[in-house]
Design a protein around this motif. Structure first.
Motif, PDB file in Angstrom:
ATOM      1  N   ALA A   7      -0.817  -1.342  -7.394  1.00  0.00           N
ATOM      2  CA  ALA A   7       0.248  -0.582  -8.050  1.00  0.00           C
ATOM      3  C   ALA A   7       0.261   0.879  -7.629  1.00  0.00           C
ATOM      4  CB  ALA A   7       0.105  -0.690  -9.571  1.00  0.00           C
ATOM      5  N   ASP A  12       5.309   0.977 -18.927  1.00  0.00           N
ATOM      6  CA  ASP A  12       4.832   1.716 -17.765  1.00  0.00           C
ATOM      7  C   ASP A  12       3.466   2.354 -18.067  1.00  0.00           C
ATOM      8  OD1 ASP A  12       4.793   2.871 -15.261  1.00  0.00           O
ATOM      9  OD2 ASP A  12       6.624   4.043 -15.522  1.00  0.00           O
ATOM     10  N   VAL A  13       2.926   3.052 -17.072  1.00  0.00           N
ATOM     11  CA  VAL A  13       1.625   3.701 -17.218  1.00  0.00           C
ATOM     12  C   VAL A  13       1.617   4.662 -18.393  1.00  0.00           C
ATOM     13  CG1 VAL A  13       0.882   3.513 -14.815  1.00  0.00           C
ATOM     14  CG2 VAL A  13       2.358   5.401 -15.499  1.00  0.00           C
ATOM     15  N   LEU A  69      -4.434   0.302 -11.401  1.00  0.00           N
ATOM     16  CA  LEU A  69      -3.639   0.841 -10.305  1.00  0.00           C
ATOM     17  C   LEU A  69      -4.248   0.540  -8.935  1.00  0.00           C
ATOM     18  CD1 LEU A  69      -2.869   4.365 -11.831  1.00  0.00           C
ATOM     19  CD2 LEU A  69      -1.360   2.369 -11.806  1.00  0.00           C
ATOM     20  N   CYS A  81      11.864   0.008 -11.513  1.00  0.00           N
ATOM     21  CA  CYS A  81      10.546  -0.117 -10.889  1.00  0.00           C
ATOM     22  C   CYS A  81      10.700  -0.555  -9.436  1.00  0.00           C
ATOM     23  CB  CYS A  81       9.678  -1.115 -11.641  1.00  0.00           C
ATOM     24  SG  CYS A  81      10.397  -2.768 -11.729  1.00  0.00           S
ATOM     25  N   TYR A 130       5.106   0.517 -13.809  1.00  0.00           N
ATOM     26  CA  TYR A 130       3.863  -0.219 -13.544  1.00  0.00           C
ATOM     27  C   TYR A 130       3.882  -1.600 -14.175  1.00  0.00           C
ATOM     28  CZ  TYR A 130      -0.743  -1.961 -14.851  1.00  0.00           C
ATOM     29  OH  TYR A 130      -1.824  -2.789 -15.092  1.00  0.00           O
TER      30      TYR A 130
END
Length: 506
Positions: free
Chosen positions: A114, A9-10, A177, A105, A81
């Motif tokens: 995103a 993920d981010v 993103l 997610c 993400y």
């Protein structure tokens, strides 16, 4: 042999998999934790501009390292993400991929960046503004230690693991993103598994209910190639329960998991099941987005306005005001001599509470303006996710609001909803309710996440001396009118309705 290619993920890199990867390897699998350019220390940025395509290329490179001559099956795992570069890569190498695992997610769509799945709604709006202005370079600063909850539930993470997550967090390149995901459609042939972290607010049963509502995008989840698992933890299972995650991933790779029931498979969806009480077949009187069920009685009558929960997908048919439960409640109120009112509001997404609140307020005023309604004697009754909408009415109750009721309500934003700082926090607002009577129907078998919001509400109400009446359904589940045996819930429904009527007529 299964080859797991995992994307984080981010703000997090390959390091988050350090406790899960060895467990997969010990079971005989090959594991690649993808290092993402500009995020992982091992893949420093070589250009000022890093976008989603950069990370898709990173995943494709990992896929291409797997020997094509072997019989190894590749399973792509995208966390948060990470599902965006995973899908982008799988769409370009569909013949190489045996399965895609969606780890806690969203469901990215072609052409959507995103940022659409960023939980924090204020940040999402800011990102959308930057995207519109074309400001796609730069970085997003990672959360401080006490800010991770804004990106998902931290339930189950030890203090040491949270310290490590914070210490190793890296800035997220904005372009990853803001750049839209581009899919040709080739990825649809790849089997998928959804791995849901229930402490982050999503369960298989909830997804089944959403599928039952008939939204075309969601009905695809009942396909035979789609399976599901639940993990009883927050958004970071690789930190909170790595052994459980590894086991679920191995089972997913083997094709195991729970499948959803297709719409129209012989079982009526919960929201269309009959109301558990016998009520008179009173006709509706439709006014814009409001239906009135008017009793045969003299003079203006008090009214009970029933506010459905959500989010409910925009394309759902029939709409909530036509569902048997809402119609049943309105007719039950009419049987007690009250005007029963149902409405449709636009809570189609977690981001829609503002406009849903506007719709509810407009519906209330429309009902109060009807000459058959006593405008000075109105009750509001909320359900499920509509519970957050009680906050406005609790904060400053109008004089004509004689009672507020709620059935199995959500009374504080759930983890991952991104409503930090919003006004829709009933568990706080109840401190301002004053003498307003509140009737709360509480499900004894509520999900832990929702039950926690109810408990916080009850605690605050008791501490501030609010006029709260609890009506318990000990064996009731969330949505008990449609799920539980009628004989177990009828007493509670009668009791709650009598209480509301008493407050309206006293």
């Amino acid at each position: 042999m299964t080859v797991f290619i995992m994307v984080a993920d981010v703000f997090t890199g390959a390091h988050v998999w350090q406790e899960t990867a060895p467990r997969l390897a010990a079971a005989g699998s090959e594991v690649h934790a993808v290092q993402l350019t500009g995020v992982d220390a091992g893949r420093p940025a070589t250009s000022a501009s890093i976008d989603l395509e950069t990370h898709i290329a990173d995943v494709i490179a990992a896929i291409d390292t797997v020997d094509t001559a072997s019989d190894r099956e590749i399973v792509l795992v995208g966390h948060g993400y990470g599902i965006h570069p995973v899908l982008g890569a799988a769409d370009r190498r569909p013949q190489r991929i045996a399965r895609v695992v969606y780890l806690d997610c969203g469901m990215p769509q072609n052409g959507v960046p995103a940022l659409a799945t960023v939980p924090d709604q204020a940040l999402r709006a800011q990102l959308a503004e930057w995207a519109q202005r074309g400001e796609c370079e730069g970085e997003l600063v990672p959360p401080a230690r006490d800010e991770w909850q804004r990106w998902g539930s931290t339930a189950g993470i030890s203090d040491a693991a949270l310290d490590r997550l914070t210490a190793l967090a890296a800035p997220q390149p904005l372009g990853t993103l803001l750049q839209p995901l581009r899919l040709t459609g080739s990825v649809v042939v790849v089997p998928t598994t959804g791995m849901l972290c229930t402490r982050n607010g999503v369960s298989i049963d909830l997804v089944q209910r959403l599928v039952d509502l008939g939204d075309p995008m969601l009905t695809a989840l009942a396909d035979s190639q789609v399976t599901f698992f639940e993990l009883p933890t927050g958004h970071w299972p690789m930190l909170s329960c790595p052994a459980g995650l590894a086991d679920a991933l191995l089972r997913a790779a083997a094709g195991e998991g729970r499948s959803l029931r297709p719409v129209g498979a012989g079982v009526p969806p919960a929201h269309l099941r009959p109301f558990p009480l016998d009520v008179p077949e009173l006709p509706r009187d439709r006014r814009e987005h409001v239906d009135l069920y008017v009793p045969d009685a003299e003079g203006p009558r008090p009214a009970v306005v029933f506010v459905h929960g959500g989010p409910v997908p925009a394309g759902t048919r029939p709409t909530p005001r036509n569902w048997p439960t809402l119609v049943g409640y309105a007719r039950l109120a009419a049987a007690e001599g009250m005007v029963g009112v149902t409405l449709d509001h636009r809570l189609h997404d977690i981001a829609d509470y503002e406009r849903a609140a506007v719709d509810v307020a407009a519906a209330v005023e429309l009902a109060r303006a009807d000459p058959r309604v006593d405008a000075d004697r109105v009750a509001l009754w909320f359900f499920s996710g509509g519970g957050l909408l009680t906050a406005d009415w609790l904060t400053k109750p109008p004089a004509w609001l004689r009672c507020l009721a709620a059935s199995y309500p959500i009374l504080a934003p759930l983890p991952g909803w991104g409503l930090t700082g919003s006004r829709f926090r009933p568990a706080r607002a109840v401190a301002h309710a004053g003498a307003l009577p509140v009737v709360l129907l509480r499900a004894g078998r509520e999900t832990p996440e929702i039950a926690a919001t109810v408990e916080a509400f009850v605690t605050t109400a008791k501490d501030c001396g609010a006029h709260l009446e609890l009506v318990d359904v000990p064996n009731g589940h969330h949505g008990f009118e449609t799920l539980d045996p009628p004989e177990e819930i009828r007493p509670a429904l009668h009791h709650a309705m009598r209480s509301v009527v008493t407050h309206l007529t006293s």
